[in-house]
Design a protein around this motif. Sequence first.
Motif, PDB file in Angstrom:
ATOM      1  N   THR A  33       0.823  -1.213   0.000  1.00 39.85           N
ATOM      2  CA  THR A  33       0.000   0.000   0.000  1.00 39.85           C
ATOM      3  C   THR A  33       0.860   1.266   0.000  1.00 39.85           C
ATOM      4  O   THR A  33       0.453   2.277  -0.552  1.00 39.85           O
ATOM      5  CB  THR A  33      -0.968   0.019   1.202  1.00 39.85           C
ATOM      6  OG1 THR A  33      -0.239  -0.164   2.407  1.00 39.85           O
ATOM      7  CG2 THR A  33      -2.021  -1.064   1.072  1.00 39.85           C
ATOM      8  N   PHE A  83      -5.961  -8.526   1.441  1.00 42.45           N
ATOM      9  CA  PHE A  83      -5.946  -7.228   2.117  1.00 42.45           C
ATOM     10  C   PHE A  83      -5.395  -6.111   1.230  1.00 42.45           C
ATOM     11  O   PHE A  83      -5.778  -4.957   1.403  1.00 42.45           O
ATOM     12  CB  PHE A  83      -5.180  -7.314   3.434  1.00 42.45           C
ATOM     13  CG  PHE A  83      -6.029  -7.790   4.571  1.00 42.45           C
ATOM     14  CD1 PHE A  83      -6.760  -6.886   5.322  1.00 42.45           C
ATOM     15  CD2 PHE A  83      -6.130  -9.134   4.864  1.00 42.45           C
ATOM     16  CE1 PHE A  83      -7.561  -7.311   6.372  1.00 42.45           C
ATOM     17  CE2 PHE A  83      -6.926  -9.581   5.899  1.00 42.45           C
ATOM     18  CZ  PHE A  83      -7.645  -8.668   6.658  1.00 42.45           C
ATOM     19  N   ALA A  87      -7.558  -2.974   0.637  1.00 44.71           N
ATOM     20  CA  ALA A  87      -7.037  -1.645   0.959  1.00 44.71           C
ATOM     21  C   ALA A  87      -7.240  -0.681  -0.201  1.00 44.71           C
ATOM     22  O   ALA A  87      -7.660   0.467   0.002  1.00 44.71           O
ATOM     23  CB  ALA A  87      -5.560  -1.729   1.326  1.00 44.71           C
ATOM     24  N   HIS A  88      -6.958  -1.148  -1.414  1.00 40.05           N
ATOM     25  CA  HIS A  88      -7.134  -0.276  -2.580  1.00 40.05           C
ATOM     26  C   HIS A  88      -8.606   0.029  -2.821  1.00 40.05           C
ATOM     27  O   HIS A  88      -8.963   1.164  -3.141  1.00 40.05           O
ATOM     28  CB  HIS A  88      -6.512  -0.908  -3.824  1.00 40.05           C
ATOM     29  CG  HIS A  88      -5.019  -0.886  -3.810  1.00 40.05           C
ATOM     30  ND1 HIS A  88      -4.281   0.276  -3.811  1.00 40.05           N
ATOM     31  CD2 HIS A  88      -4.116  -1.891  -3.790  1.00 40.05           C
ATOM     32  CE1 HIS A  88      -3.000  -0.010  -3.794  1.00 40.05           C
ATOM     33  NE2 HIS A  88      -2.870  -1.320  -3.769  1.00 40.05           N
ATOM     34  N   LYS A  91      -9.992   2.314  -0.014  1.00 41.14           N
ATOM     35  CA  LYS A  91      -9.515   3.694  -0.145  1.00 41.14           C
ATOM     36  C   LYS A  91     -10.471   4.516  -1.007  1.00 41.14           C
ATOM     37  O   LYS A  91     -10.734   5.681  -0.707  1.00 41.14           O
ATOM     38  CB  LYS A  91      -8.121   3.671  -0.752  1.00 41.14           C
ATOM     39  CG  LYS A  91      -7.397   4.968  -0.732  1.00 41.14           C
ATOM     40  CD  LYS A  91      -5.989   4.750  -1.268  1.00 41.14           C
ATOM     41  CE  LYS A  91      -5.156   5.978  -1.191  1.00 41.14           C
ATOM     42  NZ  LYS A  91      -3.823   5.762  -1.741  1.00 41.14           N
ATOM     43  N   PRO A  97      -8.823  -0.532   5.725  1.00 40.24           N
ATOM     44  CA  PRO A  97      -8.554  -1.808   5.044  1.00 40.24           C
ATOM     45  C   PRO A  97      -9.259  -3.007   5.668  1.00 40.24           C
ATOM     46  O   PRO A  97      -9.772  -3.866   4.959  1.00 40.24           O
ATOM     47  CB  PRO A  97      -7.036  -1.953   5.149  1.00 40.24           C
ATOM     48  CG  PRO A  97      -6.526  -0.562   5.271  1.00 40.24           C
ATOM     49  CD  PRO A  97      -7.586   0.181   6.029  1.00 40.24           C
ATOM     50  N   SER A 100     -12.961  -2.905   4.857  1.00 37.69           N
ATOM     51  CA  SER A 100     -13.157  -3.266   3.460  1.00 37.69           C
ATOM     52  C   SER A 100     -12.936  -4.760   3.239  1.00 37.69           C
ATOM     53  O   SER A 100     -13.640  -5.386   2.452  1.00 37.69           O
ATOM     54  CB  SER A 100     -12.191  -2.459   2.584  1.00 37.69           C
ATOM     55  OG  SER A 100     -12.318  -2.816   1.240  1.00 37.69           O
TER      56      SER A 100
END
Length: 137
Positions: A33, A83, A87-88, A91, A97, A100
Amino acid sequence: MRKRSAPASPWFAFVLLLLGTAGCAALWIMLATATGRQSSWMAVVAALDAALLLRMARVPAGAARALWGVLAAAVTILLANWFIAAAHLGKMFGLLPWASALKLGAGHAWTLSRLANDPVEIAWLGAGLVIAAVASR
């Protein structure tokens, strides 16, 4: 004459491997990340970490230890890819994260991971599994 130490408890080895897997995956996720790249070369680090932890836990050498090493490396790869995708995606939606990751379905995670990993990244992941088998035996 060198005295051999007795193998540790199987539970100790399992907990040590579980903590090492989670820690290596967390490091991989933070690196990916921060850089915006998959950093699949971390699969090799995960493989070596699993092999080292199995030896530290005094798991007897052999096929079973190699299998545990490959399994630990594979779990690290799966956790990291899950993950990283979460995370992406999180965002973009303003989610943390881990929030999500709980909402990310397996099919969606698989699709995002396939799109993010090019052939070179896949080769690193495969190399990590092979190295885990060889280094853990």
